[in-house]
Scaffold this active site. Structure first.
Site, PDB file in Angstrom:
ATOM      1  N   ILE A 106       5.232  -4.556   9.832  1.00 44.34           N
ATOM      2  CA  ILE A 106       5.521  -4.005   8.509  1.00 44.34           C
ATOM      3  C   ILE A 106       5.097  -2.544   8.600  1.00 44.34           C
ATOM      4  CG2 ILE A 106       5.009  -4.079   6.052  1.00 44.34           C
ATOM      5  CD1 ILE A 106       4.609  -7.077   6.298  1.00 44.34           C
ATOM      6  N   ARG A 118      -9.236  -0.608   4.172  1.00 42.37           N
ATOM      7  CA  ARG A 118      -8.930  -0.344   2.762  1.00 42.37           C
ATOM      8  C   ARG A 118      -9.720  -1.245   1.818  1.00 42.37           C
ATOM      9  NH1 ARG A 118      -4.693   3.385   0.812  1.00 42.37           N
ATOM     10  NH2 ARG A 118      -3.473   4.003   2.633  1.00 42.37           N
ATOM     11  N   TYR A 176      -2.614 -10.313   3.981  1.00 40.07           N
ATOM     12  CA  TYR A 176      -2.677  -8.946   4.503  1.00 40.07           C
ATOM     13  C   TYR A 176      -4.138  -8.589   4.719  1.00 40.07           C
ATOM     14  CZ  TYR A 176      -1.942  -3.825   4.548  1.00 40.07           C
ATOM     15  OH  TYR A 176      -1.917  -2.484   4.871  1.00 40.07           O
ATOM     16  N   LYS A 192      -0.260 -10.226   7.987  1.00 38.28           N
ATOM     17  CA  LYS A 192      -0.111  -8.833   8.389  1.00 38.28           C
ATOM     18  C   LYS A 192      -1.497  -8.359   8.798  1.00 38.28           C
ATOM     19  CE  LYS A 192       1.073  -4.198   6.741  1.00 38.28           C
ATOM     20  NZ  LYS A 192       1.429  -3.358   5.568  1.00 38.28           N
ATOM     21  N   THR A 209       0.837  -1.204   0.000  1.00 40.77           N
ATOM     22  CA  THR A 209       0.000   0.000   0.000  1.00 40.77           C
ATOM     23  C   THR A 209       0.866   1.245   0.000  1.00 40.77           C
ATOM     24  OG1 THR A 209      -1.700  -1.183   1.248  1.00 40.77           O
ATOM     25  CG2 THR A 209      -1.841   1.210   1.205  1.00 40.77           C
ATOM     26  N   TYR A 212     -12.955  -4.713  -2.988  1.00 42.76           N
ATOM     27  CA  TYR A 212     -14.113  -4.404  -3.819  1.00 42.76           C
ATOM     28  C   TYR A 212     -15.079  -5.580  -3.971  1.00 42.76           C
ATOM     29  CZ  TYR A 212     -17.096  -2.525  -7.496  1.00 42.76           C
ATOM     30  OH  TYR A 212     -18.180  -2.098  -8.201  1.00 42.76           O
TER      31      TYR A 212
END
Length: 295
Positions: free
Chosen positions: A205, A139, A134, A162, A45, A108
């Site tokens: 991270i 997001r 992740y 993550k 990202t 999405y």
């Protein structure tokens, strides 16, 4: 492969006149290693992986691998909301010499838990390459729950996660279902590093490592050593800088911070826009207060 633990940086992708600035990327990577960073995570990202072309992602990962030369982990961002595209991304990471791939949950589409399981299982079956899932619901609008993570871990489809929900209860549930060391648990939120590690995490991270890599490394080392007093002091000292780096959508503020250090341009790729003058002043103020030397 080496253990997936420690202080890792979700490295920015420097850009110049619309193109990836590979020279600046190489210099940033070398600096990160000199500062003690344990792993470089390109094309995530923070690295604007979603707006890089496949050829650009390959260039970025190749450049990082060439600079690192085995001195740190390289975990290449390779996610997509289309399973077939994620498979190709992971295959590319493998071919380019990365140690593992970071694969975000499909955004999405809003897949069900079964869809999430099949997504990662298909990637593993097609690539036989270490994948770190992740989970970042803020997001992606999809949350991969502990049951699905445990199912994937048991199947051997992922080697780590993550986790960016900032929930310590979530982390305890993961350890409860999977065991403390069965897979790598990596924080995706700089402001939770101490509590996350205290709840069984193996590292982070990090975004802030782009501008303060040694400070983050010191925090992770203290927390992993059980020196929670020192770790708390470091976490609190970093708090205002963490807030400043998210005053607007990341990676806008952290790229501005990297530019203030004189290490790369603050340029972003649309649809991200340059941060406002007020936000830039906020980032500059926080960096100065933290003691970072600005260019």
């Amino acid at each position: 492969m080496p253990r997936l633990e420690g202080s890792m940086v979700a490295i920015v992708t420097p850009m110049k006149d619309g193109a990836v600035d590979l020279r600046a990327l190489r210099e940033l990577t070398e600096w990160q290693i000199a500062e003690g960073t344990d792993g470089i995570v390109p094309c995530g990202t923070t690295g604007e992986g979603a707006t890089l072309t496949p050829a650009e992602r390959a260039e970025v990962v190749r450049a990082v691998v060439e600079v690192v030369r085995g001195r740190a982990l390289v975990i290449a961002g390779a996610g997509s909301n289309a399973t077939h595209e994620a498979i190709e991304g992971v295959k590319a990471a493998k071919a380019l010499g990365a140690d593992a791939a970071l694969v975000v949950t499909p955004y999405y589409n809003k897949p069900t838990p079964e869809g999430l399981y099949r997504h990662y299982q298909a990637i593993w079956e097609a690539t036989r390459f270490p994948v770190i899932a992740y989970n970042v619901p803020g997001r992606t609008s999809v949350d991969m729950g502990p049951e699905t993570v445990a199912r994937l871990a048991k199947a051997g489809a992922i080697v780590g996660i993550k986790e960016a929900t900032a929930s310590m209860d979530r982390q305890v549930q993961l350890v409860e279902r999977i065991g403390k060391d069965a897979i790598a648990f990596l924080s995706g939120d700089d402001f939770t590093v101490l509590p996350y590690i205290a709840c069984g995490g193996h590292g982070v991270i990090s975004v802030i490592s782009n501008i303060a890599p040694r400070a983050m490394k010191d925090l992770v080392v203290a927390a992993r050593a059980g020196d929670f007093g020192r770790a708390l002091d470091l976490q609190v000292r970093m708090a205002d800088l963490n807030r400043a780096l998210f005053v607007e959508t990341s990676p806008g503020p952290v790229k501005a911070g990297v530019a203030l250090l004189g290490r790369a341009s603050p340029e972003l790729r649309l649809p991200l826009a340059p941060i406002s003058e007020a936000s830039l002043a906020r980032v500059r103020e926080a960096m100065t207060r933290f003691g970072l030397k600005l260019a």
